[in-house]
Write a protein that holds these residues in place. Sequence first.
Motif, PDB file in Angstrom:
ATOM      1  N   LYS A 526       0.823  -1.204   0.000  1.00  0.00           N
ATOM      2  CA  LYS A 526       0.000   0.000   0.000  1.00  0.00           C
ATOM      3  C   LYS A 526       0.864   1.263   0.000  1.00  0.00           C
ATOM      4  N   LEU A 527       1.958   1.212   0.740  1.00  0.00           N
ATOM      5  CA  LEU A 527       2.851   2.383   0.759  1.00  0.00           C
ATOM      6  C   LEU A 527       3.399   2.662  -0.638  1.00  0.00           C
ATOM      7  N   ARG A 528       3.768   1.597  -1.360  1.00  0.00           N
ATOM      8  CA  ARG A 528       4.275   1.784  -2.714  1.00  0.00           C
ATOM      9  C   ARG A 528       3.212   2.376  -3.630  1.00  0.00           C
ATOM     10  N   ILE A 529       1.986   1.864  -3.526  1.00  0.00           N
ATOM     11  CA  ILE A 529       0.897   2.375  -4.369  1.00  0.00           C
ATOM     12  C   ILE A 529       0.582   3.822  -4.018  1.00  0.00           C
ATOM     13  N   GLU A 530       0.588   4.139  -2.713  1.00  0.00           N
ATOM     14  CA  GLU A 530       0.303   5.518  -2.299  1.00  0.00           C
ATOM     15  C   GLU A 530       1.383   6.465  -2.822  1.00  0.00           C
ATOM     16  N   LYS A 531       2.634   6.008  -2.831  1.00  0.00           N
ATOM     17  CA  LYS A 531       3.726   6.831  -3.349  1.00  0.00           C
ATOM     18  C   LYS A 531       3.505   7.113  -4.839  1.00  0.00           C
ATOM     19  N   ASN A 532       3.106   6.086  -5.591  1.00  0.00           N
ATOM     20  CA  ASN A 532       2.837   6.272  -7.021  1.00  0.00           C
ATOM     21  C   ASN A 532       1.657   7.211  -7.241  1.00  0.00           C
ATOM     22  N   LEU A 533       0.601   7.076  -6.403  1.00  0.00           N
ATOM     23  CA  LEU A 533      -0.558   7.961  -6.528  1.00  0.00           C
ATOM     24  C   LEU A 533      -0.144   9.414  -6.290  1.00  0.00           C
ATOM     25  N   THR A 534       0.700   9.632  -5.298  1.00  0.00           N
ATOM     26  CA  THR A 534       1.180  10.992  -5.026  1.00  0.00           C
ATOM     27  C   THR A 534       1.944  11.540  -6.219  1.00  0.00           C
ATOM     28  N   LYS A 535       2.752  10.692  -6.849  1.00  0.00           N
ATOM     29  CA  LYS A 535       3.500  11.147  -8.021  1.00  0.00           C
ATOM     30  C   LYS A 535       2.551  11.534  -9.157  1.00  0.00           C
ATOM     31  N   VAL A 536       1.525  10.748  -9.351  1.00  0.00           N
ATOM     32  CA  VAL A 536       0.565  11.056 -10.414  1.00  0.00           C
ATOM     33  C   VAL A 536      -0.136  12.372 -10.133  1.00  0.00           C
ATOM     34  N   LEU A 537      -0.510  12.618  -8.854  1.00  0.00           N
ATOM     35  CA  LEU A 537      -1.174  13.874  -8.496  1.00  0.00           C
ATOM     36  C   LEU A 537      -0.231  15.065  -8.671  1.00  0.00           C
ATOM     37  N   MET A 538       1.066  14.817  -8.577  1.00  0.00           N
ATOM     38  CA  MET A 538       2.051  15.892  -8.768  1.00  0.00           C
ATOM     39  C   MET A 538       2.514  15.967 -10.225  1.00  0.00           C
ATOM     40  N   ASN A 539       1.808  15.236 -11.124  1.00  0.00           N
ATOM     41  CA  ASN A 539       2.115  15.230 -12.560  1.00  0.00           C
ATOM     42  C   ASN A 539       3.526  14.696 -12.821  1.00  0.00           C
ATOM     43  N   GLU A 540       3.887  13.641 -12.109  1.00  0.00           N
ATOM     44  CA  GLU A 540       5.170  12.981 -12.320  1.00  0.00           C
ATOM     45  C   GLU A 540       4.916  11.557 -12.816  1.00  0.00           C
ATOM     46  N   VAL A 541       5.951  10.923 -13.323  1.00  0.00           N
ATOM     47  CA  VAL A 541       5.829   9.554 -13.839  1.00  0.00           C
ATOM     48  C   VAL A 541       5.900   8.576 -12.673  1.00  0.00           C
ATOM     49  N   PRO A 542       4.907   7.708 -12.510  1.00  0.00           N
ATOM     50  CA  PRO A 542       4.937   6.736 -11.409  1.00  0.00           C
ATOM     51  C   PRO A 542       5.923   5.615 -11.699  1.00  0.00           C
ATOM     52  N   ASP A 543       6.342   4.921 -10.639  1.00  0.00           N
ATOM     53  CA  ASP A 543       7.206   3.757 -10.804  1.00  0.00           C
ATOM     54  C   ASP A 543       6.425   2.623 -11.453  1.00  0.00           C
ATOM     55  N   ALA A 544       7.160   1.747 -12.147  1.00  0.00           N
ATOM     56  CA  ALA A 544       6.510   0.620 -12.830  1.00  0.00           C
ATOM     57  C   ALA A 544       5.885  -0.324 -11.805  1.00  0.00           C
ATOM     58  N   GLU A 545       4.749  -0.911 -12.192  1.00  0.00           N
ATOM     59  CA  GLU A 545       4.074  -1.872 -11.333  1.00  0.00           C
ATOM     60  C   GLU A 545       4.838  -3.188 -11.336  1.00  0.00           C
ATOM     61  N   LEU A 546       4.674  -3.924 -10.258  1.00  0.00           N
ATOM     62  CA  LEU A 546       5.368  -5.205 -10.128  1.00  0.00           C
ATOM     63  C   LEU A 546       4.857  -6.185 -11.164  1.00  0.00           C
ATOM     64  N   GLU A 547       5.738  -7.104 -11.570  1.00  0.00           N
ATOM     65  CA  GLU A 547       5.409  -8.200 -12.488  1.00  0.00           C
ATOM     66  C   GLU A 547       5.020  -7.719 -13.879  1.00  0.00           C
ATOM     67  N   CYS A 548       5.379  -6.477 -14.221  1.00  0.00           N
ATOM     68  CA  CYS A 548       5.119  -6.006 -15.569  1.00  0.00           C
ATOM     69  C   CYS A 548       6.246  -6.470 -16.489  1.00  0.00           C
ATOM     70  N   ASP A 549       5.892  -6.732 -17.736  1.00  0.00           N
ATOM     71  CA  ASP A 549       6.887  -7.099 -18.730  1.00  0.00           C
ATOM     72  C   ASP A 549       7.853  -5.923 -18.927  1.00  0.00           C
ATOM     73  N   PRO A 550       9.167  -6.165 -18.862  1.00  0.00           N
ATOM     74  CA  PRO A 550      10.126  -5.042 -18.936  1.00  0.00           C
ATOM     75  C   PRO A 550       9.971  -4.198 -20.190  1.00  0.00           C
ATOM     76  N   SER A 551       9.778  -4.850 -21.349  1.00  0.00           N
ATOM     77  CA  SER A 551       9.642  -4.075 -22.583  1.00  0.00           C
ATOM     78  C   SER A 551       8.378  -3.228 -22.563  1.00  0.00           C
ATOM     79  N   SER A 552       7.276  -3.813 -22.044  1.00  0.00           N
ATOM     80  CA  SER A 552       6.024  -3.053 -21.948  1.00  0.00           C
ATOM     81  C   SER A 552       6.159  -1.917 -20.944  1.00  0.00           C
ATOM     82  N   ALA A 553       6.912  -2.138 -19.864  1.00  0.00           N
ATOM     83  CA  ALA A 553       7.082  -1.103 -18.848  1.00  0.00           C
ATOM     84  C   ALA A 553       7.865   0.085 -19.403  1.00  0.00           C
ATOM     85  N   SER A 554       8.877  -0.198 -20.223  1.00  0.00           N
ATOM     86  CA  SER A 554       9.648   0.911 -20.790  1.00  0.00           C
ATOM     87  C   SER A 554       8.800   1.705 -21.774  1.00  0.00           C
ATOM     88  N   ALA A 555       7.940   1.003 -22.548  1.00  0.00           N
ATOM     89  CA  ALA A 555       7.033   1.711 -23.450  1.00  0.00           C
ATOM     90  C   ALA A 555       6.035   2.553 -22.664  1.00  0.00           C
TER      91      ALA A 555
END
Length: 1120
Positions: A526-555
């Motif tokens: 939850k802390l990780r998700i909340e950190k990403n939500l804060t980044k989105v609200l500040m118009n920043e790029v969130p960290d990649a979600e876990l278990e995402c395909d690396p190539s898809s995550a970079s895209a």
Amino acid sequence: MAGSQWELPPELCCRPMAFVALTGLDVVYNAVHRAIWDAFCANRRADRVPISFKVLPGDHEYPKCRTKRTSYEWYIPKGILKTGWMNKHLNLVPALVVLFYELDWDDPQWKEKQSECATKVEIVRTSLQGRNTKVAVVLIQKKTPLPPGEDLVASERASALCNACDLSGKSLFVLPHTDHLVGYIIRLENAFYEHAQTYYYTEIRRVKSHKEFLNKTTHQLLFVRHQFKTAFFSELKQDTQNALKYYRTAYSLIHELRAHETNMLEIKTMAGFINYKICRLCFQHNTPLDAIAQFRKHIDLCKKKIGSAELAFEHAAWMSKQFQSFGELFDEAIKLGLTAIQTQNPGFYYQQAACYSQDRKQLAHQLCQTGVSYPTADPLSGALDFYGQRPWRQGHQSIDPPDAEKEKTGMLALQIKEKGVPHSELIIALLSNAVAQFKKYKCPRMKSHLMVQMGEEYYHAKDYTKALKLLDYVMCDYRTEKWWGLLTAILTTALRCAYLMASVKDYIIYCMELLGRASTLKEEQKLRIEKNLTKVLMNEVPDAELECDPSSASAAKSLWSDRMALAGANEFTIEVQDYIPFIQCKAKFQSPSFHVDQPIQLQVFLRADGPNPVPFSKLAVSLSNQDYNQWCVVESSGHNTMSLAPGETKCYNFSFVAKTEDVGKKIEMTGVELLLGSDRGRCVFLTWRGAGGDIASTHEALQASRSSRQWGRSLENNQEQEWDTIAIQHSTMIISRVPKISVQLSHQPPVLNNEMYCLNVTIRSQEEGVAKDVKLTAGLKPGQDANLSQTTHVALEGSKICDDTAPALIPDIPLGDLNPDEKLEKGIFVRCSTIGPRIFLFHVAYCIDTTVEGRQIICKCHKDETVTVETVIPFEVSVKFVSTKLEPLERVSVDIPFLLMADVVSSSPWPILLASSTLELFSLTSTTPDMKSQLEQTVLETGEGASECFCLCCPPLTNNNNAVATGQYSISWQRQSSSSDSPLIQTTVTLPHILMESVPLYIHADLPSFGRVRESLPVRYHIENRTALVQEVEMAVEPSDAFMFSGLKQVRVRILPGSEHQMLYNFYPLMAGYQTLPQLSINLPRCPNTTTQSLRRFLPHRIFVKPQGRQLDDASIAAA
């Protein structure tokens, strides 16, 4: 091997039909031949024989027949069933070849054409060398043939043609090209069908004849092959019962084969083919339970025959196809009329097929090597001779492979090809079929479960839009049913999709829900998700979600960077009512209603469920009357920021003053809005419809109330109000100010029917100021029976009776101003013309100046008083007709006096004064010149009665109607307690009709009122003739024990019209008391319908006789 290898061959899935080849038809250039061909193949109905027709040239080369084997002693079979065998007998080797030839019996070139026809038949026979295929000839003729036996030329030439062509008579047919072509074609078809039946019967016997040459040591494959062929020929012969028997035998034999890795695929392939045929025939025979039992047996026998471990994905693919094929068979049977049930429908088989496809995908991922190139020499090239064999070692039946290197290369090629198979597409298609079935049979949870799997497959296939659409649809059900663990897993997948799509709004929604109370994630997640939500609200790029395909995550990162540059797309409005967000909101008015002179107070409760405090910028409540919205907003200033601590409930209070014009109206909360973020980043408006709450709050509130009742908890004992016990109150009613006046009613119930009933209203002011513009609305309360408003009339004056035009309710009677502690009185008069209960309303309205939170407002106040009053009738009036002897009359005689008796009985609880009464006659006349009321000024208490009597007579009427309208009886009355100026009420009773009759003779008697024993009693009888005829009257006096009499005992007289005859008798009483007079017997010969009894009713029957008196002498007096 190609991925399509698991598809069942079309020749296995189709319905086998006898194959008949048609030669000699030019369907392109010859119109007659084209018409014949269309009649054979176009619009074939179900009742026509099952034949597959094909037009072939006369010199067509049919498959060559191999030399028949005479011994199987040294023969080793290379496989079970050749890949082309079924197609050969369905489409290549006909059961019957039909040669069409244009030839009439009277053709001038008969000999030449006969020879040509025989040549063509010989060409066909040559091309069928070694086959048992039948040959037939159809002569296309222009004329309609004569009945058999009548055309001798035709018979002779037909026999000659059969000899020339070496045909039997049953193989020669004639087809006249006439208007009845289709009928002739159908008869031809039936004949062709019989020939085909014979062919397939011969083929079955031929295959069966091989059995005696086989042994079970080396010819096990042939046992299976021959049983399959026999069953297939039986199907072509349309003998499905025997076909099913042979297929079952073949299935048993195939599982007796010794299975090893090299032949495992062939055994499973043929077992799958035979199982398909058995199940199809069971459904065709309408025995679905047999089909299901066979399929279960098939799966149990084959599910562990995996084969080579390096190719385990092939077994999963084969198992998937078995379930899919059975599901398709089941679905096809349902479309043809079979009834399925919720627990046994095709959806389960499609679902299992999808499960095996998922296993196939997983095994392929594990077993198939990456980075390996495809072999240069393709081991999978070339056509297969036998079903289920490997291309690189066809016909090999020993346990060990012939070439280990080739075996390894072939397996590698299969693995590489498997990597290119679109597994997700296959799985999604199967799951989609299963979902459609479960939807059809109303299995919502199964449908939702499979839709989740479809969404996950779309995710793996990188089709994130479709994945989100499916998962979003399913999450609604899981939220409603409170499957929090499942919901969390689905939300996690949805969050990954939203991240990889860079869908900002969806990403924010799923983040908020995963931080909420329904999420089962651990704290660090939850802390990780909340950190990403804060980044989105500040118009920043969130960290990649876990278990995402690396190539898809970079895209996805580049997509998020593009989103940052879009300045106009930084405001989002999210309706969170249908989700379970990490911020909960409940709002309520502090009371269901507020008086207009009170401030309206509402509270908004907020609670954050995330791991850290949540800052927000603005809280606003929207109301149905938007003028009040300005008072229900709180915003953070530059230094004063607002935030919600985790797990704590925060309350915000708002109040405002209602407008006087909103009295009687409902004010509702239409929404609550909370602003997250700021202008520097992204602004997210969370909105709740109504007064807040979410999809789970209703259930939580119910659970909390039950728990509170069970354990006796109270809110006062808790330092903080428990969230679940907060009840939402989304609306309030603005009601008028509480009136400070008293309204009292005084009256004397019940209401008497039609009287002017007085209700006195006393109004006393208890206000501190002057009550202005006091108005009274009085009368029948609205909303009662519609008939009551027609029979209730209200007036302000009681000195006269109001008419029917008076209203039932008088509105806004002005009463002026009312000073503090002053009172006023008003009388209201009501007239009710029907009995029964009524509710009367007295509505007093006024205006008064008051102050609310420093604002001066004019309040309109009102007070209602209602009273229920019963209306009763004041008295009962009963009327009866009697004779002058006071005997009841059912009918009256013309010109003969009778009496009208009127009885009045009081039913009023109050004394009533009967002022007078009048009798208005219609057809009758009174014998009294001045009919004065006998009830004048009579007072009746409850239950008391008064009577009066009128002597009437019925004159002769001109019409023929026997029923006579009597008249009306009216009584003027009032309450005894009424004032002198109160009007009299007149109650009118319509008197009943009476039957009238005419009597030919009227007899009445003159006699004293009493007699004395042994003293003469003179009696004179008057007999009047009331007719226009001379009446003969026969009279006789009947003897009596109580009287002796003198006079004519029996007499016959004639009485002229309108004349009177008198008879005088002296009666001599013999006994004292009430005695029956001697009766007069009268007979009128000219009026046979008139009886003595009807004439005798006018005479007295009894008289009182006094005893004889004594003469007192002086001695007696002295003695006394």
